[in-house]
Design an enzyme around this catalytic site. Sequence first.
Site, mmCIF file in Angstrom:
data_model
loop_
_atom_site.group_PDB
_atom_site.id
_atom_site.type_symbol
_atom_site.label_atom_id
_atom_site.label_comp_id
_atom_site.label_asym_id
_atom_site.label_seq_id
_atom_site.Cartn_x
_atom_site.Cartn_y
_atom_site.Cartn_z
ATOM 1 N N HIS A 120 0.779 -1.271 0.056
ATOM 2 C CA HIS A 120 -0.081 -0.256 0.096
ATOM 3 C C HIS A 120 0.898 1.249 -0.083
ATOM 4 O O HIS A 120 0.436 2.208 -0.201
ATOM 5 C CB HIS A 120 -0.938 0.049 1.226
ATOM 6 C CG HIS A 120 -0.241 0.277 2.598
ATOM 7 N ND1 HIS A 120 -0.178 -0.502 3.510
ATOM 8 C CD2 HIS A 120 -0.112 1.619 3.026
ATOM 9 C CE1 HIS A 120 0.312 -0.212 4.379
ATOM 10 N NE2 HIS A 120 0.457 1.238 4.214
ATOM 11 N N ASP A 150 -0.020 -7.578 1.664
ATOM 12 C CA ASP A 150 0.413 -6.180 1.637
ATOM 13 C C ASP A 150 1.962 -5.916 1.798
ATOM 14 O O ASP A 150 2.342 -5.017 2.408
ATOM 15 C CB ASP A 150 -0.261 -5.510 2.701
ATOM 16 C CG ASP A 150 0.023 -3.983 2.691
ATOM 17 O OD1 ASP A 150 0.145 -3.400 1.612
ATOM 18 O OD2 ASP A 150 -0.184 -3.285 3.593
ATOM 19 N N SER A 226 4.690 2.860 7.832
ATOM 20 C CA SER A 226 4.206 1.641 6.753
ATOM 21 C C SER A 226 5.341 1.127 6.126
ATOM 22 O O SER A 226 5.907 2.086 5.485
ATOM 23 C CB SER A 226 2.966 2.098 6.222
ATOM 24 O OG SER A 226 1.768 2.220 6.737
#
Length: 492
Positions: A120, A150, A226
């Site tokens: 992402h 992911d 992230s």
Amino acid sequence: MLISRPRPVILPLSRVFLPFTAIFFTHSTALSEEAPTLPGSQLAQELSEAFEHVAETITPSVVTISTETKPKKGKNGKNPEALRDFLGEDFMDKMVPSPQRGLGTGVIVDDQGHILTNNHVIGEADEVTVRLSTEKTTKAKVVGVDPRTDLAVIKINVKENLPKFAKLGDSDRLKIGEWVVAAGASFGLDNTITAGIVSAKGRAISGNGQYEDFIQTDAAINPGNSGGPLVNLKGEVVGINTAIVSKSGGYMGIGFAIPINMARQVMESLITKGKVTRGWLGVGIQNLTEDLATWLHFDGTEGALVGHVDPKGPAKSAGFKQGDLIIALGKEKIKNVNQLRNSVAAIKPGTKIPLTVVRDGKKMMIDVEIGELPAQVDEPVSAPTGQNDELGITLEEFDEGTARKLKTSRSKGLVITEVEPQGLGAKADLQPGDVLVSIDETEVETMAQFKDAIKKADPKKGILLVVESRGMERFALLKDSSDSESEDVEEE
């Protein structure tokens, strides 16, 4: 002769002991310049030094990733830039959307310049830029992405002065309560280090076809973190930070990281093959609720219940049946759906392995040759409307045309078009678009058959449905005065 004696003088204790105290500390200072050691201070100092070591070890390999996604062309396929001369510069600047920019973190994992991050973070970016710990900025190319975990791998071409790459640890060895450190670009602030503990392991937070086995931590993870590493006190990467639970969008004490053992396998597959190859069993599976386990006469709720058997899958060839309860994969005891899905996915296609199942109250062993998970995309189904107040659902008979929209192989039957929020159907997680297959082991295809089956059923004792969701069958138990919920079926 009179002898006068001085009267005794009574002083406060502080004044009595002051000279002695002063002498003592003066003497101590003369012997050593160090302050006295307080209880526990040595342990705190050692822990502080451990965090300092981790920061020094991991920081060089942590990178900040910036992405830019350019506006897509219009539906007519023409580039808006072609209208600039006709409409004018000012008008086009207002009309053409600005590029979308993103920010995240990554970690260098080898001396070839490969960087592990989240899918992402990369998304469908047209440009990916990496800023190293040395402040050097360089372009990166996308090696491969895996939306189901992911994860993504990108690569930079830095031949000289490539920062030290991170050492990957063993996430299976992590213990709940163990200290961990999260590194990344929180809110765009490079080289941010936060500390916490491992709060839990084996978390699944979304489902939806994802492969999840998250490490939960209370180390502060914020937007920008992230793709960054979660590190143990040895400086080894044990996870890739990927998600938070938050009402505000910021840190609230619950963050999730992908275990590095899972990430390593995905990364190596992306680097060597450009894609991820996973094992496939060919069954739709669901967790057992207490009510469903009681109805099906299973002892306990551990295991993965087979709600659907793919007619072209390995499980069908091996002899699996709907209603089988998988309790072991090889020597590994299976506790739930998530564990089985992850374990099967990690098996190399073509491998033969025994599975232990419970069928009709008896244990049996079934040997299966694991297949390769086919690429597929499940889309949500919407259906027209048509009401059963007792169950809180609305049904409608469908024909071949509706069947094609529902992606079911059935040419006729009943589709659920509405589910009342507080009804029994909602508690069993029935969804619009689900196809009703049977009620208490009696097949139903028409409203007349449905009404006859419902008359014989007793919601107080429980009504066992088999429904088809997105082409896969699953069990759903409707029971009055029960707050238990049926589990979504997941493909394996």
